[in-house]
Design a protein around this motif. Structure first.
Motif, PDB file in Angstrom:
ATOM      1  N   TYR A 141     -18.355 -52.136   7.900  1.00 32.43           N
ATOM      2  CA  TYR A 141     -17.740 -51.032   8.652  1.00 32.43           C
ATOM      3  C   TYR A 141     -18.674 -50.663   9.790  1.00 32.43           C
ATOM      4  O   TYR A 141     -19.890 -50.726   9.669  1.00 32.43           O
ATOM      5  CB  TYR A 141     -17.390 -49.848   7.745  1.00 32.43           C
ATOM      6  N   GLY A 169     -12.956 -51.337   9.016  1.00 31.84           N
ATOM      7  CA  GLY A 169     -13.511 -50.043   8.659  1.00 31.84           C
ATOM      8  C   GLY A 169     -14.403 -49.519   9.763  1.00 31.84           C
ATOM      9  O   GLY A 169     -15.123 -50.281  10.410  1.00 31.84           O
ATOM     10  N   LYS A 171     -16.763 -45.694  10.953  1.00 35.31           N
ATOM     11  CA  LYS A 171     -17.251 -44.374  10.524  1.00 35.31           C
ATOM     12  C   LYS A 171     -17.575 -43.565  11.767  1.00 35.31           C
ATOM     13  O   LYS A 171     -18.198 -44.090  12.693  1.00 35.31           O
ATOM     14  CB  LYS A 171     -18.512 -44.535   9.662  1.00 35.31           C
ATOM     15  N   ARG A 189      -7.805 -41.487  14.115  1.00 35.94           N
ATOM     16  CA  ARG A 189      -6.818 -41.971  13.129  1.00 35.94           C
ATOM     17  C   ARG A 189      -5.536 -42.410  13.821  1.00 35.94           C
ATOM     18  O   ARG A 189      -4.986 -43.467  13.518  1.00 35.94           O
ATOM     19  CB  ARG A 189      -6.559 -40.881  12.066  1.00 35.94           C
ATOM     20  N   THR A 197      -9.991 -48.399   7.326  1.00 37.96           N
ATOM     21  CA  THR A 197     -10.658 -47.306   6.611  1.00 37.96           C
ATOM     22  C   THR A 197     -11.502 -46.500   7.599  1.00 37.96           C
ATOM     23  O   THR A 197     -12.204 -47.048   8.443  1.00 37.96           O
ATOM     24  CB  THR A 197     -11.537 -47.817   5.457  1.00 37.96           C
ATOM     25  N   ASP A 222      -6.478 -39.257   5.846  1.00 37.97           N
ATOM     26  CA  ASP A 222      -6.896 -40.340   4.950  1.00 37.97           C
ATOM     27  C   ASP A 222      -8.362 -40.726   5.188  1.00 37.97           C
ATOM     28  O   ASP A 222      -8.658 -41.846   5.620  1.00 37.97           O
ATOM     29  CB  ASP A 222      -5.968 -41.558   5.120  1.00 37.97           C
ATOM     30  N   TYR A 224     -11.869 -41.947   4.224  1.00 31.64           N
ATOM     31  CA  TYR A 224     -12.347 -42.880   3.191  1.00 31.64           C
ATOM     32  C   TYR A 224     -13.455 -42.247   2.360  1.00 31.64           C
ATOM     33  O   TYR A 224     -13.501 -42.392   1.158  1.00 31.64           O
ATOM     34  CB  TYR A 224     -12.842 -44.138   3.892  1.00 31.64           C
TER      35      TYR A 224
END
Ligand code: 0YR
Ligand code: MG
Length: 370
Positions: A141, A169, A171, A189, A197, A222, A224
């Motif tokens: 990620y 993924g 972050k 998102r 993710t 959502d 993660y």
């Protein structure tokens, strides 16, 4: 494989762009503060910890390695990783001086260098020495697109680019204001769709009421995991937050010992477990945490203090690891760099732990170790 030399080193390597920020700091360089251990069979093992490239504090680490740990290693058999781990952990010179911080970071570098030597001596990449490949591929990620210093429009652009590059993924950092961070979370998102993710990382900046308010707003997107929502040592606060929100909690990059992790396990305060071989006393201690996490059936996502040079070996070899952080700052400094292709880390091929610096990095980034 007798230890003949223990030489500390410091490299300061630039981050992406001129600087990055999370909720607690702004940095321009990542510090690779480590040790080269030479043996009588002609091998060299390398291990390092990660810092914010502050030379005076980096030199406290190299001095600890040189003056407190090295004398206990000279003449020892480098194969005996566990025995030497305990010898350093019980170093009489360091009783009371530290069970965390400088003494542990120094220990981390040495422990990883010993694993590197052991794997090189066996002619195997570390993952093979750790028992072999337990998964076909390790999912990466991307954290490098999500810094708080990145403006909202660039954040969305970077997230979309990461997905186009194959990442499944990402972050993003939070910990500025609840309103700004919710706006950014929602925008990201929407831009990446439901199939990628999306984790968030507060770096321990907020208090419990702020986290509760943020989580109420964040739940529709959502998330993660919410990493380091609260102060690093606040077990009770994390337990309370974990009960109050549907968003899973993650932490570990500020924990130095398996005992510290155990507190979070006991209190049901943690869902994702994030140990780091550069922050704990090396791979030896991280393996203990991975085993404990696995016994609780909790997933591990190692923190990238090593920028995933060593953790990629762990992730291929340990059944508890689910996903691994990717930050590309220092990878090109190593002969066997952590490489992500189509969103997954490549299986390392060279014997060792992936910690051997290139000559070019050595010449370009080295700072005085004393
Ligand atoms: C970056 N990863 C992190 C770093 C990063 C921190 O300076 O200290 O943001 O290690 O939280 O998950
Ligand atoms: Mg983090």
């Amino acid at each position: 494989m007798k230890i003949m030399s223990v030489e500390p080193f410091i490299l300061h390597v630039p981050v992406t762009g001129s600087q990055i920020a999370d909720s607690t700091h702004t940095i321009s360089h990542w510090g690779v503060v480590g040790v080269k251990i030479g043996t009588d069979n002609g091998l060299e093992g390398y291990g390092f910890t990660g810092t914010h490239s502050h030379l005076p504090s980096d030199q406290l680490i190299t001095r600890c390695i040189e003056t407190c740990h090295a004398p206990l290693l000279m003449g020892e058999d480098a194969h005996d990783v566990n025995r030497l781990w305990l010898k350093l952990a019980r170093n009489p010179a360091l009783q009371w001086v530290g069970r965390a911080g400088i003494t542990t970071l120094s220990h981390a570098a040495i422990d990883v260098a010993l694993w590197d030597l052991k794997a090189k001596a066996a002619g195997m990449p570390l993952w093979k020495l750790l028992g072999g490949q337990v998964r076909d591929k390790v999912r990466a990620y991307n954290t490098d697109i999500g810094w708080l210093s990145i403006a909202d429009d660039k954040l969305v652009e970077g997230a979309k680019r990461a997905v186009a590059d194959g990442f499944t993924g990402i972050k993003i950092k939070v910990g500025s204001t609840v309103e700004r961070d919710l706006r950014r979370l929602e925008a990201v998102r929407k831009a990446i769709g439901p199939d990628v993710t999306l984790a968030i990382d507060g770096n321990g900046k907020w208090d419990l009421p702020t986290c509760l308010r943020f989580c109420r707003g964040a739940e529709p997107f959502d998330v993660y995991w919410f990493e380091e929502p609260l102060w690093y040592d606040d077990v009770k606060g994390h337990a309370e937050l974990a009960r109050a929100t549907r968003i899973p909690t993650a932490l570990g990059e500020q924990l130095y010992t398996q005992d510290a992790f155990s507190e979070f396990f006991h209190q049901n305060a943690i869902h994702w477990v994030q140990p780091d071989v550069t922050r704990m006393a090396g791979l030896t201690e991280v393996l203990r945490v991975c085993e404990t996490a696995h016994s609780y059936r909790l997933p591990v996502a190692p923190h990238a203090g090593d920028m995933s040079q060593v953790h990629v070996h762990l992730s291929y070899a340990h059944p508890a690891v689910q996903v691994l952080e990717y930050i590309p700052w220092i990878k090109d400094c190593f002969t066997d760099p952590a490489q992500v292709v189509d969103g997954y880390f490549k299986l390392p091929q060279e014997p060792g732990a992936g910690t051997t610096p290139t000559k070019a990095a050595w010449d370009k980034f080295q700072k005085p170790a004393r």
